[in-house]
Motif scaffolding. Structure first.
Motif, PDB file in Angstrom:
ATOM      1  N   HIS A   1      16.361  -2.795   1.952  1.00  0.00           N
ATOM      2  CA  HIS A   1      17.645  -2.681   1.265  1.00  0.00           C
ATOM      3  C   HIS A   1      17.618  -2.151   0.055  1.00  0.00           C
ATOM      4  N   ALA A   2      17.825  -1.195  -0.286  1.00  0.00           N
ATOM      5  CA  ALA A   2      18.245  -0.217  -1.871  1.00  0.00           C
ATOM      6  C   ALA A   2      18.102  -1.281  -2.696  1.00  0.00           C
ATOM      7  N   ALA A   3      17.548  -0.683  -3.924  1.00  0.00           N
ATOM      8  CA  ALA A   3      16.683  -0.611  -4.554  1.00  0.00           C
ATOM      9  C   ALA A   3      18.181  -0.888  -6.026  1.00  0.00           C
ATOM     10  N   LEU A   4      18.273  -1.777  -7.044  1.00  0.00           N
ATOM     11  CA  LEU A   4      19.940  -2.038  -7.374  1.00  0.00           C
ATOM     12  C   LEU A   4      18.937  -2.038  -9.666  1.00  0.00           C
ATOM     13  N   THR A   5      18.217  -1.048  -9.426  1.00  0.00           N
ATOM     14  CA  THR A   5      16.671  -0.978 -10.914  1.00  0.00           C
ATOM     15  C   THR A   5      17.556  -1.449 -12.189  1.00  0.00           C
ATOM     16  N   ALA A   6      16.968  -2.269 -13.262  1.00  0.00           N
ATOM     17  CA  ALA A   6      18.434  -1.995 -14.223  1.00  0.00           C
ATOM     18  C   ALA A   6      17.741  -0.175 -14.613  1.00  0.00           C
TER      19      ALA A   6
ATOM     20  N   ARG B   1       0.432  -1.124  -0.285  1.00  0.00           N
ATOM     21  CA  ARG B   1      -0.028  -0.120   0.138  1.00  0.00           C
ATOM     22  C   ARG B   1       1.211   1.079  -0.081  1.00  0.00           C
ATOM     23  N   SER B   2       2.444   1.543   0.477  1.00  0.00           N
ATOM     24  CA  SER B   2       2.995   2.494   0.736  1.00  0.00           C
ATOM     25  C   SER B   2       3.670   2.414  -0.354  1.00  0.00           C
ATOM     26  N   ASP B   3       3.608   1.054  -1.272  1.00  0.00           N
ATOM     27  CA  ASP B   3       4.522   1.828  -2.486  1.00  0.00           C
ATOM     28  C   ASP B   3       5.923   1.881  -2.508  1.00  0.00           C
ATOM     29  N   ALA B   4       6.254   1.767  -1.203  1.00  0.00           N
ATOM     30  CA  ALA B   4       8.138   1.882  -0.696  1.00  0.00           C
ATOM     31  C   ALA B   4       9.115   0.973  -1.150  1.00  0.00           C
ATOM     32  N   ASN B   5       7.921  -0.546  -1.687  1.00  0.00           N
ATOM     33  CA  ASN B   5       8.974  -1.368  -1.303  1.00  0.00           C
ATOM     34  C   ASN B   5       8.825  -2.379  -2.889  1.00  0.00           C
ATOM     35  N   ARG B   6       7.913  -1.287  -3.663  1.00  0.00           N
ATOM     36  CA  ARG B   6       7.480  -2.835  -5.187  1.00  0.00           C
ATOM     37  C   ARG B   6       8.380  -1.853  -5.844  1.00  0.00           C
ATOM     38  N   ALA B   7       9.572  -1.075  -5.974  1.00  0.00           N
ATOM     39  CA  ALA B   7      10.333  -1.762  -6.782  1.00  0.00           C
ATOM     40  C   ALA B   7      11.552  -2.239  -7.092  1.00  0.00           C
TER      41      ALA B   7
ATOM     42  N   LYS C   1       7.530   1.470 -12.125  1.00  0.00           N
ATOM     43  CA  LYS C   1       8.259   2.217 -13.107  1.00  0.00           C
ATOM     44  C   LYS C   1       9.465   1.594 -13.259  1.00  0.00           C
ATOM     45  N   ALA C   2       9.801   0.062 -11.945  1.00  0.00           N
ATOM     46  CA  ALA C   2      11.033  -0.255 -12.394  1.00  0.00           C
ATOM     47  C   ALA C   2      10.684  -1.422 -12.896  1.00  0.00           C
ATOM     48  N   LEU C   3       9.767  -1.943 -13.136  1.00  0.00           N
ATOM     49  CA  LEU C   3       9.230  -2.997 -14.007  1.00  0.00           C
ATOM     50  C   LEU C   3       9.112  -1.805 -15.634  1.00  0.00           C
ATOM     51  N   VAL C   4       8.999  -1.018 -15.895  1.00  0.00           N
ATOM     52  CA  VAL C   4       9.065  -1.062 -17.356  1.00  0.00           C
ATOM     53  C   VAL C   4      10.082  -0.486 -17.788  1.00  0.00           C
ATOM     54  N   ARG C   5      11.158  -0.187 -16.607  1.00  0.00           N
ATOM     55  CA  ARG C   5      12.192   0.452 -17.145  1.00  0.00           C
ATOM     56  C   ARG C   5      13.248  -1.135 -17.632  1.00  0.00           C
ATOM     57  N   TYR C   6      13.075  -2.624 -16.982  1.00  0.00           N
ATOM     58  CA  TYR C   6      13.516  -4.099 -16.684  1.00  0.00           C
ATOM     59  C   TYR C   6      13.123  -4.029 -18.721  1.00  0.00           C
ATOM     60  N   PHE C   7      11.273  -4.257 -18.533  1.00  0.00           N
ATOM     61  CA  PHE C   7      11.200  -3.775 -19.860  1.00  0.00           C
ATOM     62  C   PHE C   7      11.190  -3.443 -20.739  1.00  0.00           C
TER      63      PHE C   7
ATOM     64  N   MET D   1      10.887  -5.332  -4.761  1.00  0.00           N
ATOM     65  CA  MET D   1      10.358  -6.667  -4.867  1.00  0.00           C
ATOM     66  C   MET D   1      11.279  -6.827  -6.653  1.00  0.00           C
ATOM     67  N   ILE D   2      10.393  -5.379  -7.261  1.00  0.00           N
ATOM     68  CA  ILE D   2      10.260  -5.820  -9.252  1.00  0.00           C
ATOM     69  C   ILE D   2      11.407  -6.542  -9.288  1.00  0.00           C
ATOM     70  N   ASP D   3      13.034  -5.397  -8.859  1.00  0.00           N
ATOM     71  CA  ASP D   3      13.974  -5.773  -8.838  1.00  0.00           C
ATOM     72  C   ASP D   3      15.080  -6.832  -8.478  1.00  0.00           C
ATOM     73  N   LYS D   4      14.328  -7.022  -7.519  1.00  0.00           N
ATOM     74  CA  LYS D   4      15.123  -8.697  -7.098  1.00  0.00           C
ATOM     75  C   LYS D   4      14.744  -9.616  -7.943  1.00  0.00           C
ATOM     76  N   TYR D   5      13.609  -9.456  -7.991  1.00  0.00           N
ATOM     77  CA  TYR D   5      12.797 -11.172  -8.221  1.00  0.00           C
ATOM     78  C   TYR D   5      12.836 -11.020  -9.899  1.00  0.00           C
ATOM     79  N   MET D   6      13.373  -9.812 -10.353  1.00  0.00           N
ATOM     80  CA  MET D   6      13.998  -9.667 -11.909  1.00  0.00           C
ATOM     81  C   MET D   6      14.872 -10.689 -12.160  1.00  0.00           C
ATOM     82  N   ARG D   7      16.113  -9.875 -10.792  1.00  0.00           N
ATOM     83  CA  ARG D   7      17.360 -10.576 -10.791  1.00  0.00           C
ATOM     84  C   ARG D   7      17.272 -12.225 -10.996  1.00  0.00           C
ATOM     85  N   ALA D   8      16.078 -12.444  -9.914  1.00  0.00           N
ATOM     86  CA  ALA D   8      16.322 -14.113 -10.123  1.00  0.00           C
ATOM     87  C   ALA D   8      15.907 -14.933 -11.391  1.00  0.00           C
TER      88      ALA D   8
END
Length: 377
Positions: free
Chosen positions: A371-376, A244-250, A312-318, A252-259
């Motif tokens: 943890h800090a996000a490491l987005t694409a 709900r806070s949108d604080a952890n979405r990016a 937007k982290a998922l948009v950047r990956y795609f 999560m996206i980064d970690k799961y995409m990397r996995a």
């Protein structure tokens, strides 16, 4: 969808079915399988010219567990352990029969039919003796959710159902040996960490989501590697985060995409990635409380499909990753060589060390470290 170039993937049974079917006994009764098969044939007759990918069932173990063990979903029956086993077996039988029936239709050879399974495991924690209670509970949760049970069935066609105290109750062998499927769907969100009194929490250093489980990308990697044993293409048919806070979405996206990329680099034949969900939705028994959407939406109309900042982290990956399968595999391999993807053996060891430490010194409150996000780029 056609105009946007989106390839649809249709599911024939996603938890719900008509009331008349339920009145007949639903999947509690083997003789009702024929109705599901008839529906499957009708669906492909109507839409098979426009839909190539079909899933017979979404998360049969999840529906069984929530409907007949905990009673949280319809039909709301609790601790019906024997009936639950028959429900699950009948759905797996229905998958096999529907697959064969679809393939016999005039367009059947052009359609790809799969099964979608919810991959989740339960990790027991707690101080010393109390952890034995947690281990017992977690072992049955792992069994009922079917991580190994369904895995055994899909590899061998052998289904066994065991009940606490009573032991093995049901055994069945699919006559064709290994059950048929053209692709396999992995629904993965996390693994659940439980105490001896079944309180969900997370290990120190992990981040809890609103859905009472932590961000845990290592389990997604494990699920994809396990699914590779079926030797069919894999699709991640659900993953996402209630935040709900949108604080952890990016994050999560980064970690799961990397996995996912690491699993691809290590040989997993992952062909697609579906996000749960596009917009905030009515999340079953949780209602509108769990906000999984990439786009914010409110039932009162105050917010209407606004892209969340974390999404937007998922948009950047795609936008960054190549669209072709060969190019994607090559890109994943390069990321491993340059150290951009996680070492999952190390992550397993770190988790094991954390559990051992908790057991040795007694369980404390979890640390919700972000943890800090490491987005694409």
């Amino acid at each position: 969808m056609d105009a946007a170039g989106i390839i649809p993937n249709a599911t024939l049974h996603h938890f719900v079915h008509p009331q008349w079917f339920e009145d007949l006994g639903g999947f509690e009764r083997e003789e009702n399988i024929k109705h599901f098969v008839s529906w499957s044939i009708k669906a492909v007759e109507l839409f098979g010219s426009r839909v190539k990918y079909w899933a017979t069932f979404n998360e049969p173990t999840c529906a069984m567990f929530l409907g007949w063990i905990t009673g949280m979903h319809p039909p709301g029956k609790m601790l019906r352990c024997i009936t639950a086993g028959h429900v699950l077996l009948n759905k797996l039988k229905a998958h096999c029969e529907a697959y064969e029936a679809i393939k016999r239709t005039p367009m059947g050879k052009s359609l790809l039919v799969g099964l979608v399974h919810h991959h989740i495991t339960f990790l027991a924690t707690g101080p010393r003796i109390l952890r034995l209670l947690a281990d017992y509970a977690a072992s049955w949760m792992n069994y009922w959710w079917g991580y190994e049970l369904v895995h055994q069935f899909l590899l061998t066609g052998r289904f066994t159902w065991t009940i606490p105290v009573l032991g093995q109750w049901i055994e069945w062998q699919y006559p064709g040996g290994k059950p048929p499927m053209d692709w396999f769907g992995v629904n993965y969100y996390s693994r659940s960490v439980v105490t001896w009194y079944m309180k969900p929490w997370c290990l120190p250093g992990e981040t809890m989501t609103d859905m009472y489980y932590p961000i845990y990308a290592d389990g997604l990697y494990d699920s994809l590697i396990q699914a590779s044993e079926y030797q069919v293409p894999i699709y991640i048919t659900e993953t996402g985060i209630a935040d709900r806070s949108d604080a952890n979405r990016a994050i999560m996206i980064d970690k799961y995409m990397r996995a996912t990329l690491r699993a691809i680099a290590d040989g997993a034949d992952v062909r697609g990635f579906y996000w749960w969900t596009l917009v905030d939705n009515f999340e079953w028994n949780a209602g509108y409380l769990m906000e999984f959407g990439l786009y914010a939406w409110s039932p009162d109309g105050s917010v209407d499909r606004k892209l969340k900042e974390g999404a937007k982290a998922l948009v950047r990956y795609f936008k960054t990753l190549p669209s072709g399968l060969s190019a994607l595999r090559a890109a994943a391999a390069r990321m491993v060589e340059t150290g951009l993807l996680p070492d999952h053996e190390q992550m397993h060891q770190e988790a094991a060390d954390a559990v051992a430490g908790l057991t040795a010194r007694g369980q404390k409150h979890s640390t919700r470290k972000h943890h800090a996000a490491l987005t694409a780029a």
